[in-house]
Scaffold this motif. Structure first.
Motif, mmCIF file in Angstrom:
data_model
loop_
_atom_site.group_PDB
_atom_site.id
_atom_site.type_symbol
_atom_site.label_atom_id
_atom_site.label_comp_id
_atom_site.label_asym_id
_atom_site.label_seq_id
_atom_site.Cartn_x
_atom_site.Cartn_y
_atom_site.Cartn_z
ATOM 1 N N ARG A 1 -8.069 -0.032 0.581
ATOM 2 C CA ARG A 1 -7.534 -0.680 1.761
ATOM 3 C C ARG A 1 -8.594 -1.324 2.632
ATOM 4 O O ARG A 1 -8.258 -2.038 3.569
ATOM 5 C CB ARG A 1 -6.774 0.365 2.581
ATOM 6 C CG ARG A 1 -6.162 -0.142 3.839
ATOM 7 C CD ARG A 1 -5.710 1.026 4.656
ATOM 8 N NE ARG A 1 -5.301 0.636 5.971
ATOM 9 C CZ ARG A 1 -5.997 0.902 7.060
ATOM 10 N NH1 ARG A 1 -7.135 1.533 6.981
ATOM 11 N NH2 ARG A 1 -5.553 0.539 8.242
ATOM 12 N N LEU B 1 0.830 -1.202 0.000
ATOM 13 C CA LEU B 1 0.000 0.000 0.000
ATOM 14 C C LEU B 1 0.861 1.247 0.000
ATOM 15 O O LEU B 1 0.594 2.204 -0.717
ATOM 16 C CB LEU B 1 -0.912 0.007 1.229
ATOM 17 C CG LEU B 1 -2.247 -0.711 1.055
ATOM 18 C CD1 LEU B 1 -2.964 -0.805 2.369
ATOM 19 C CD2 LEU B 1 -3.107 0.025 0.048
ATOM 20 N N ARG B 2 1.892 1.235 0.837
ATOM 21 C CA ARG B 2 2.738 2.423 0.910
ATOM 22 C C ARG B 2 3.433 2.667 -0.410
ATOM 23 O O ARG B 2 3.651 3.799 -0.819
ATOM 24 C CB ARG B 2 3.795 2.232 1.992
ATOM 25 C CG ARG B 2 3.302 2.523 3.354
ATOM 26 C CD ARG B 2 4.439 2.546 4.314
ATOM 27 N NE ARG B 2 3.952 2.675 5.662
ATOM 28 C CZ ARG B 2 4.606 2.256 6.713
ATOM 29 N NH1 ARG B 2 5.767 1.667 6.570
ATOM 30 N NH2 ARG B 2 4.110 2.424 7.918
ATOM 31 N N GLY B 3 3.805 1.561 -1.086
ATOM 32 C CA GLY B 3 4.579 1.711 -2.306
ATOM 33 C C GLY B 3 3.771 2.074 -3.525
ATOM 34 O O GLY B 3 4.322 2.309 -4.594
ATOM 35 N N MET B 4 2.444 2.116 -3.394
ATOM 36 C CA MET B 4 1.629 2.437 -4.569
ATOM 37 C C MET B 4 1.607 3.936 -4.807
ATOM 38 O O MET B 4 1.316 4.696 -3.902
ATOM 39 C CB MET B 4 0.191 1.989 -4.334
ATOM 40 C CG MET B 4 -0.038 0.543 -4.547
ATOM 41 S SD MET B 4 -1.801 0.289 -4.641
ATOM 42 C CE MET B 4 -1.900 -1.280 -3.897
ATOM 43 N N PRO B 5 1.878 4.356 -6.036
ATOM 44 C CA PRO B 5 1.869 5.805 -6.294
ATOM 45 C C PRO B 5 0.467 6.364 -6.523
ATOM 46 O O PRO B 5 0.174 6.971 -7.539
ATOM 47 C CB PRO B 5 2.735 5.935 -7.548
ATOM 48 C CG PRO B 5 2.587 4.636 -8.232
ATOM 49 C CD PRO B 5 2.379 3.599 -7.190
ATOM 50 N N LEU B 6 -0.425 6.143 -5.561
ATOM 51 C CA LEU B 6 -1.769 6.703 -5.642
ATOM 52 C C LEU B 6 -1.951 7.684 -4.501
ATOM 53 O O LEU B 6 -1.181 7.688 -3.551
ATOM 54 C CB LEU B 6 -2.823 5.593 -5.511
ATOM 55 C CG LEU B 6 -2.858 4.534 -6.593
ATOM 56 C CD1 LEU B 6 -3.780 3.411 -6.178
ATOM 57 C CD2 LEU B 6 -3.338 5.138 -7.887
ATOM 58 N N SER B 7 -3.018 8.480 -4.594
ATOM 59 C CA SER B 7 -3.240 9.437 -3.500
ATOM 60 C C SER B 7 -3.844 8.717 -2.303
ATOM 61 O O SER B 7 -4.376 7.615 -2.413
ATOM 62 C CB SER B 7 -4.168 10.552 -3.960
ATOM 63 O OG SER B 7 -5.460 10.035 -4.118
ATOM 64 N N VAL B 8 -3.742 9.375 -1.136
ATOM 65 C CA VAL B 8 -4.187 8.760 0.117
ATOM 66 C C VAL B 8 -5.672 8.418 0.051
ATOM 67 O O VAL B 8 -6.109 7.368 0.549
ATOM 68 C CB VAL B 8 -3.878 9.704 1.294
ATOM 69 C CG1 VAL B 8 -4.552 9.244 2.553
ATOM 70 C CG2 VAL B 8 -2.402 9.767 1.520
ATOM 71 N N LYS C 1 -6.126 5.258 -1.843
ATOM 72 C CA LYS C 1 -5.626 4.097 -1.099
ATOM 73 C C LYS C 1 -6.599 3.699 -0.005
ATOM 74 O O LYS C 1 -6.742 2.512 0.310
ATOM 75 C CB LYS C 1 -4.270 4.444 -0.449
ATOM 76 C CG LYS C 1 -3.106 4.378 -1.404
ATOM 77 C CD LYS C 1 -1.799 4.464 -0.627
ATOM 78 C CE LYS C 1 -0.807 5.296 -1.378
ATOM 79 N NZ LYS C 1 0.447 5.445 -0.668
ATOM 80 N N LYS C 2 -7.270 4.714 0.594
ATOM 81 C CA LYS C 2 -8.228 4.389 1.657
ATOM 82 C C LYS C 2 -9.338 3.502 1.112
ATOM 83 O O LYS C 2 -9.812 2.594 1.804
ATOM 84 C CB LYS C 2 -8.832 5.676 2.231
ATOM 85 C CG LYS C 2 -7.969 6.324 3.292
ATOM 86 C CD LYS C 2 -8.743 7.154 4.272
ATOM 87 C CE LYS C 2 -8.923 8.560 3.820
ATOM 88 N NZ LYS C 2 -9.231 9.473 4.923
#
Lengths: 707, 189
Positions: free
Chosen positions: A104, A90-97, A100-101
């Protein structure tokens, strides 16, 4: 006819900004990770395509509503990964927070806090726990973030290069804190609580002790000579003085603390753990800075990665822009210049100049070594307090002046690149410092109660090193700036010489490591010294220096400095300490090892006593005799180590070959793509032309028929 | 104490810790600095946006020639005006933090350098990039011949499929061979 859109799973052009492309890329990644965690897929599962680049991708078409199904599959994959992997993905994905929420979403039941429970092999959990505690301890220290604002100010003005010096200083402080805690807890504290019986000559404290380390300091916990060679506490007052460690009184019911054994094991363990931590950090930085291919894309790397985002002061940003512009212009000029092959005469002259320079350096170093040796012989007989400082002063003076001479000599030489120049300068400096330390080590053996004397000498050397650092900062930076501003009327401030300062730090740390066996409180002195050096250098840099003009490759230099800290510095100190423990007879009148033939015997005695009490432990001692003391085992171990290194170097070679093959392949596929597109266009055009001709023929016929 | 919206809840804090590379202290510091940029009436809103003009007054970005590009890349606003919410701000700090991976950093660096947002670095993008690097003053600029030569050298060295532009994979390939990139692509509050 196959449509090209369906074959390319991740179009590199759109991956630059397309969310769907990123999601499908990470869907594949998580699937691969899940597969890797479970079982290896067999070769049969791969489609036998002749294009290896698409062999491992599924050949399903990426249709329009595939994004939704890909998203669902990504969420599903993520939920089935262990927690640590999921967090890392998740941290390594270049998407916005926000995005990602949404991905996730995890039901509450899946939340597991402590990831160790998911480890399949519980047998290794103990080892993992041990390393975890070590890591937690180190990260706790790092999270204290001392000096955070000051470091930010320095990096904001001077960039990554000067920051690396201060970070190196911080690392040294942590090492010394660890050493101090270990020696303090296991050696100083027990001995301070139970002072020895011998009547100490109490001398009054005069200020000179702080400088010489002798006088009223000599018979305190500070030095080796104070430590007792029996078990603490002494149970009866009637025991004679000459009692050695083998005649332990084991009938006391109180807590007994075997001092010689504690001394031996504490110093040994401290060195061992420092060695492990240092080798670990060395391998980490080496891994970060080592690159398989010596790259020839200097211009590209300079353009893309030379902007230092840490610099925030306007003036420094301007200087950085000017530097980058100059460097780019120089690199371009170098490329356009035709490579004139320098004539044999020129090359010969250059080599001669190099030879002369090296001869001067080696001759001056040897001369200083001889001078220091004879001077130390003269000073040996001296016991007057102030004169004891003369040898440390002379050595520190040599350490200060000779590198300046090396710099002057290097001006007349021509080097192929600035990095070679930096390495040669570091090499000469290192040679000087190691030879100085070698001569001193040689000189220190052979006195009565020589261990305490060596401890005192090292205290004096450390102190002198600190005083000379102060003087160097004062003269080298402050006065030079005032001089160049007022007298020379130049606007250029002096530049902070990072390499020389780091080597000075390494030298000081070597002294501390050499001295810890003879003076257990020396790490505390070193910590104090490092704190003062930090604040002095920080204020001096802010006031007197300007940002560096030459390019500084921070990560490479950091690797070199950590390697220098490990290999000559720690290794040299450990070899000296091991040699002292293994073969030199400790002095008979002072210290915890008096009466034994070597310090190592303390450990052996204890093993024998353990064997007597517990016969089962004889296995351990037999293992010790066969493995540690048997040179055959060491040879076999070294052989295996070399084989592993050879294996890894072959793997790296193979990877280099694969990289060049893949580059050719990408180029070929690019040309294939162009060719196919051209073919498509020409076929399309032909069809259009044929259609037009047919239409015109039909209309012509129609007109003809009607008229 | 303040209202609940102007303070981070424990749940959001732990969620942000999982989703970004920032530590707890860094997230709290970011929250503090972000709320300083908000207007008084906006401090209670959860999804308040700070316009680009205010973000670039932060001392960490003030002198950076890429400040507008950075704001635009991390902004999730519909109008593409470079305004940032708190989560966008966290994204920014996370990509520039100490523990971010090379992949994340190179991905965002590519997007920052892609001035026309078309997914590739072509000649115009590279020219703008070099002009940003060398600064605004006239004597520090490269001449047009030097610029042409520089761009053609860059394309020769890094364009593997020879299509005249540098795409993301080629950019990441070049960056992966440069060990100084990770240490220079950092911003700390």
């Amino acid at each position: 006819m196959v449509l090209l859109n369906e074959i390319i799973v991740v179009d590199p052009v759109s991956a630059g900004r397309n969310r769907g492309a990123i999601i499908s890329q990470y869907c594949n990644k998580t699937l691969k990770l899940r597969r890797r965690r479970q079982t290896r897929p067999s070769i049969r599962d791969f489609s036998p395509s002749s294009r290896p680049s698409i062999r491992s991708y599924g050949m399903e078409g990426d249709t329009i509503d595939a994004e939704v199904s890909k998203r669902e599959r990504l969420v599903n994959n993520l939920q089935n990964l262990p927690v640590s992997d999921r967090v890392r993905m998740l941290r390594g994905m270049p998407l916005s927070v926000a995005e990602k929420k949404e991905i996730r979403y995890v039901p509450r039941s899946h939340r597991v806090v402590f990831y160790l429970c998911l480890q399949p092999h519980k047998l290794t959990a103990c080892l993992v726990l041990l390393f975890l505690t070590l890591a937690v301890w180190l990260s706790f220290l790092h999270s204290l973030q001392p000096w955070q604002t000051l470091l930010k100010r320095v990096s904001g003005r001077f960039g990554t290069g000067v920051l690396s010096y201060f970070l190196f200083l911080k690392t040294l402080v942590f090492f010394n804190v660890f050493l101090f805690l270990v020696t303090g807890a296991f050696l100083v504290l027990p001995q301070a609580v139970h002072p020895p019986d011998e009547a100490t000559e109490t001398r009054s404290f005069s200020g000179l002790e702080l400088l010489t380390g002798a006088g009223s300091f000599s018979h305190t916990v500070m030095y080796y000579g104070y430590y007792t060679n029996y078990t603490l506490p002494r149970s009866s007052r009637g025991e004679g003085r000459g009692q050695n460690a083998s005649a332990l009184s084991s009938d006391s019911q109180q807590f007994s603390y075997n001092m010689p054994l504690a001394y031996f094991f504490t110093i040994g363990m401290a060195f061992f753990i420092t060695c492990i931590i240092l080798v670990y950090s060395m391998s980490k930085t080496f891994g970060r800075s080592f690159r398989i291919n010596k790259s020839n894309s200097i211009l590209t790397m300079k353009t893309f990665s030379s902007w230092d985002f840490k610099v925030i002061k306007k003036k420094s940003v301007q200087i950085m822009s000017e530097n980058i512009c100059t460097q780019l212009k120089e690199l371009l000029a170098e490329l356009t210049q035709k490579n004139t092959k320098s004539t044999f005469c020129k090359r010969f002259c250059r080599q001669m100049v190099h030879g002369v320079a090296w001869t001067i350096c080696i001759a001056s170093t040897t001369g200083c070594m001889a001078g220091v040796y004879y001077f130390s012989e003269l000073v040996t007989m001296c016991t007057v307090s102030a004169r004891l400082l003369s040898l440390p002063t002379v050595v520190s003076l040599i350490n200060l002046l000779l590198p300046a001479l090396f710099n002057v000599v290097a001006w007349m030489e021509i080097y192929e690149s600035p990095s070679v120049f930096a390495y040669v300068a570091i090499g000469r400096n290192l040679m000087l410092k190691t030879s100085m330390l070698g001569v001193l080590c040689f000189h220190w053996l052979g006195r009565v109660c020589w261990e305490s004397f060596v401890g005192e000498e090292l205290y004096r050397f450390l102190l002198m090193d600190f005083i000379f650092t102060l003087l160097d900062t004062l003269f080298g930076e402050l006065l030079w700036r005032l001089f160049s501003e007022k007298v020379l009327k130049k606007k250029r401030k002096p530049v902070f010489d990072i390499a020389r300062n780091v080597l000075d730090l390494i030298y000081g740390q070597t002294l501390a490591w050499l001295g810890v066996l003879f003076s257990p409180l020396l790490p505390a002195v070193q910590i104090l010294k490092l704190f003062l050096v930090f604040y002095i250098k920080m204020s001096s840099v802010m006031m007197n220096c300007q940002a560096p003009r030459k390019p500084y490759r921070a990560s490479q230099m950091t690797t070199i400095f950590i390697t220098l800290l490990c290999i000559p510095s720690l290794l040299g100190a450990s070899v000296c300490v091991t040699y002292t423990m293994w073969s030199i007879t400790p002095s008979t009148s002072c210290g915890p090892f008096r009466g034994l033939s070597t310090m190592f015997k303390a450990g052996k005695h204890w093993m024998k006593i353990l064997e007597k009490d517990n016969p089962k432990l004889s296995v351990l001692s037999k293992a010790h005799t066969y493995f540690v003391e048997n040179p055959f085992f060491l040879f076999v171990g070294a052989g295996i180590f070399l084989i592993v290194i050879y294996f890894h170097s072959q793997v790296v070679d193979g990877q280099r070959k694969i990289i060049s093959l893949l580059q050719d392949q990408i180029q070929n596929e690019g040309e294939d793509k162009k060719f196919l597109i051209n073919q498509l266009q020409s076929v399309h055009k032909q069809k259009q032309d044929a259609g037009k001709r047919l239409k015109s023929q039909v209309s012509h016929l129609y007109n003809h028929q009607h008229f | 104490m303040g209202t609940t919206a102007s303070q981070l809840s424990k749940e959001s804090l732990s969620e942000y810790q999982e989703l970004t590379f920032l530590t707890k202290q860094e997230i709290l510091l970011a929250h503090k600095r972000f709320t300083e940029l908000l207007e008084k009436h906006e401090k209670d809103q959860i999804d308040a946006r700070v316009p680009m003009g205010k973000i670039i007054t932060l001392p960490e970005l003030k002198s950076n020639p890429f400040k507008e590009r950075i704001c635009r890349v991390f902004s999730t606003s519909e109008q593409k005006d470079g305004s940032l919410t708190f989560e966008d701000f966290l994204d920014l700090l996370s990509a520039f933090s100490d523990s971010a991976t090379l992949e994340i950093k190179s991905h965002y660096a590519f997007r920052i350098f892609d001035f026309d947002d078309d997914g590739t670095l072509d000649c115009a993008d590279l020219e703008k990039l070099v002009n940003c690097l060398t600064g605004e003053t006239n004597d520090a600029k490269l001449s047009s011949t030097e610029m042409k030569q520089l761009i053609s050298n860059i394309l020769e060295e890094s364009d593997i499929d020879k299509d005249g532009t540098v795409n993301l994979s080629e950019f990441q390939h070049v960056i992966s061979r440069s060990p100084d990139f990770v240490s220079s692509f950092k911003i700390v509050l």
